[in-house]
Design an enzyme around this catalytic site. Structure first.
Site, mmCIF file in Angstrom:
data_model
loop_
_atom_site.group_PDB
_atom_site.id
_atom_site.type_symbol
_atom_site.label_atom_id
_atom_site.label_comp_id
_atom_site.label_asym_id
_atom_site.label_seq_id
_atom_site.Cartn_x
_atom_site.Cartn_y
_atom_site.Cartn_z
ATOM 1 N N ASP A 1 41.537 35.404 50.301
ATOM 2 C CA ASP A 1 40.330 36.194 50.120
ATOM 3 C C ASP A 1 40.614 37.453 49.309
ATOM 4 O OD1 ASP A 1 37.682 36.595 50.480
ATOM 5 O OD2 ASP A 1 37.792 37.245 52.561
ATOM 6 N N CYS B 1 35.275 40.432 54.833
ATOM 7 C CA CYS B 1 34.507 41.374 54.003
ATOM 8 C C CYS B 1 34.312 42.763 54.618
ATOM 9 C CB CYS B 1 33.151 40.780 53.638
ATOM 10 S SG CYS B 1 33.099 38.992 53.531
#
Length: 668
Positions: A413, A364
């Site tokens: 992801d 992230c």
């Protein structure tokens, strides 16, 4: 122990000699003050009085004997209420097992016995180890206790009397547990017949309500008292319980199937991967295993490209400063692999300068760094950044399990940077993509759980209202069922979790879709809106497979190693019946490889039945047998894994059919 120790409700006043309760259908019923749920059941009907095992009072399970309060919402629980009945049956099984142990071995000390998934466990202090024969004896004694139909009763004591009672009974663990109960909380004692335990409850009405043929003791394991390695090692007996014998047998069959499908066992049989002590929690992929991995990765890459995701690649080793800025260092550093580098030898550096880095446990913060390069406009949104990111997280040695829980893994992801108004459409598009991917991989259905705001969170209530409503609206627009899990969202936003059900009924939580209002603010992400103002984007975290390693473990077990042809590591083996066919087999294998198939020839000097059996055990989907006749006719004899008989086709026709069948579903 005398009932004089029981906590009794105060005597009702003249004005309050009755209580009125509301039933699930909205009807009300008025009973004398002090009436219990058992009295309520008897007042409704004799059959309900006989069938009732507990009550749900204002949404919480309660003993059937507990006095009713005026204005309570009451639902009577029977064995037909699966979730509630199972919790009660399993809780009572824990007590009945502990009673059975102490009746067989009076010197054994008891500790705690909670309900867990599918059953319960209870920890005992016994010098001699429990054996398989001991478990059989305990089961027999439990059935004797159940047959006695001993009543279950409860009392509330004060702390001093409870401690005195357990000290007199030489139960030191119970003395310690009583001392741990906060002041002001009731100390509730339960009796199953003559046997007593400290417990919050609730419980069944009598021991005979436990189905005697629907439970089984499974295993014994060591467990430190209160989970502290400095304390004494106890013996933990695990059991499972269900409402019916049929349910128990189905569960035991599932366990046998799970054992047969164990991805570690199949991985060895198919030579897919291995793990070893020199790299704990890290996977060594073998050629065949890596071909499955790459086939899955290539498939996912094509699906993401078609869905307008932009693939990126970010570093694995990142300075501590970024993890501090993102909040991960404070909340997650114990699970991170840390590296410290001496950079004092570099020109311009200070003496003894150390640089602290961490292997990234998630992608992230790095994705925000890519987003932050260059100014973004509302016209650039949504921006979907995807990465097959290699991550590392420290997992304790005891928690690791084959591919299912590792320290090094790759996530499928992606992060979607969007406006608040785009949350709903991005959520709907994601669920549509996820549904299609799961169907292609053999999972036709899945469950959705919507987790809403926790007590500790960031962001205003107005933003949370909007995010939760957007996720919920997106699910409803697609006509999908879901459950709400109140208060279980991440601190930065609500989330959806997606659970797959495999071929033997087990659930696996894989996909996730999370709204994050926190990280863009912490890492200073922004875009210019239509009014020319700089504002924060919403960051949607999302994954479909989760980790490739874990998902491949799930796939192996779901298919029991019998992958669909497009995923199979060795799709075709051409096995010779006689050495006269060796050259033809090698030629045919080369021709199939030229068409993009994973094919090989087996020209060993072995009998064809031996070759077929060996390749079948390795789960090769297609075995093409060739002998003199096939050489002459330029044909192959096709044997499919798990099927009897064979089909003879010209090599050219067989190749065309195999290529079509082996085409990944998204390319058909």
């Amino acid at each position: 122990m005398s009932d004089a120790h029981a906590a009794r409700p105060e005597s009702p006043s003249v004005e309050a000699r009755q209580v009125t309760v509301t039933l699930p259908d909205g009807a009300t019923r008025t009973m004398p003050a002090g009436s219990s749920s058992a009295d309520l059941a008897a007042d409704i009907s004799k059959s309900l009085a006989k069938a009732a095992i507990a009550a749900k009072v204002d949404g919480k399970l309660a003993d059937l004997s507990a006095p009713l309060e005026d204005g309570a919402q009451v639902a009577l629980v029977t064995m037909k209420d699966e979730a509630e009945a199972l919790e009660l049956v399993r809780h009572d099984c824990a007590h009945i097992m502990a009673r059975a142990v102490q009746e067989l071995w009076p010197d054994v000390k008891v500790t705690i016995g909670p309900v867990i998934e599918n059953g319960w466990y209870y920890d005992f202090d016994r010098e001699e180890a429990f054996s398989t024969e001991d478990l059989e004896a305990i089961e027999k004694k439990m059935r004797e206790i159940i047959a006695k139909r001993d009543p279950v009763r409860t009392e509330v004591w004060d702390r001093a009397e409870a401690i005195k009672f357990y000290e007199a009974g030489d139960e030191p663990y119970k003395v310690e547990l009583v001392g741990m109960i906060p002041e002001g909380q009731p100390i509730r004692m339960y009796w199953h017949g003559h046997w007593q335990d400290l417990c919050r409850g609730p419980h069944l009405v009598h021991t005979g309500q436990v189905p005697p043929d629907a439970f089984k003791l499974m295993s014994v394991a060591g467990a430190y008292w209160r989970g502290d390695h400095r304390n004494k090692m106890l013996q933990r007996i695990y059991g499972v319980a269900f409402r019916t014998r049929k349910d128990l047998e189905a569960y035991l069959h599932q366990l046998e199937e799970a054992k047969r499908r164990d991805h570690r066992k199949i991985g060895r049989e198919m030579d897919l991967f291995h793990l070893q002590d020199e790299a704990p929690g890290m996977v060594f992929w073998h050629p065949d295993g890596w071909s499955v991995y790459r086939a899955l990765e290539d498939y996912m890459r094509r699906r993401l490209t078609k869905a307008n995701y932009k693939e990126i690649k970010t570093p694995q080793v990142v300075d501590r400063k970024l993890w501090e800025a993102s909040g991960h260092w404070e909340n997650y550093h114990e699970n991170m692999f840390i590296t410290e580098i001496d950079e004092s030898s570099e020109a311009g550096s200070h003496a003894n300068e150390k640089r602290v880095n961490a292997l990234k446990p998630m992608n992230c913060p790095c994705h925000v760094q890519v987003y932050n390069q260059g100014q973004k406009s509302y016209r650039d949104l949504p921006l979907r950044l995807a990465e097959f990111g290699s991550c590392h997280r420290y997992e304790s040695s005891g928690s690791m399990h084959g591919l299912m829980r590792v320290r090094g893994f790759t996530q499928d992801d992606a992060h979607i940077f969007c406006t608040e108004d785009q949350i709903e459409s991005e959520c709907a598009d994601f669920i549509t993509l996820l549904s299609s991917v799961y169907a292609d991989l053999g999972f036709e259905s899945f469950d959705i759980k919507l987790s809403t705001r926790p007590e500790t969170r960031v962001g205003s209530d107005a933003v949370w209202d909007k995010a939760e409503a957007a996720l919920e609206k997106a699910i409803n627009a697609l006509g999908l069922p879901y459950e709400v899990d109140p208060g279980e969202g991440a601190f930065y936003g609500p989330k959806l979790d997606f659970k797959l059900t495999d071929a033997i009924g087990r659930e696996w939580q894989c996909g996730t879709f999370q709204a994050d209002f926190n990280l863009p603010d912490r890492l200073d992400a922004e875009y210019v809106d239509s009014a020319g103002d700089k504002v924060r984007p919403v960051m949607m975290h999302r994954a479909i497979l989760g980790s490739f390693e874990r998902f491949l473990g799930i796939l192996i077990e779901n298919h029991a190693g019998r992958f669909p042809l497009w995923l199979a590591p060795r799709q075709v083996v051409i096995a010779t019946i006689t050495s006269d066919a060796d050259a033809y087999a090698l030629e045919a294998a080369a021709a199939l490889r030229a068409l993009g198939l994973r094919a090989e020839a087996d020209v060993r000097n072995e009998k064809i039945n031996y070759k077929v059996r060996e390749h079948s055990l390795a789960h090769v989907p297609l075995i093409l047998a060739v002998g003199r006749k096939e050489v002459e006719e330029r044909s192959v004899s096709i044997r499919r894994l798990g099927e009897k008989g064979q089909t003879v086709l010209p090599l050219e026709d067989a190749a065309a059919a195999i290529v079509e069948e082996a085409t990944p579903p998204d390319l058909r």
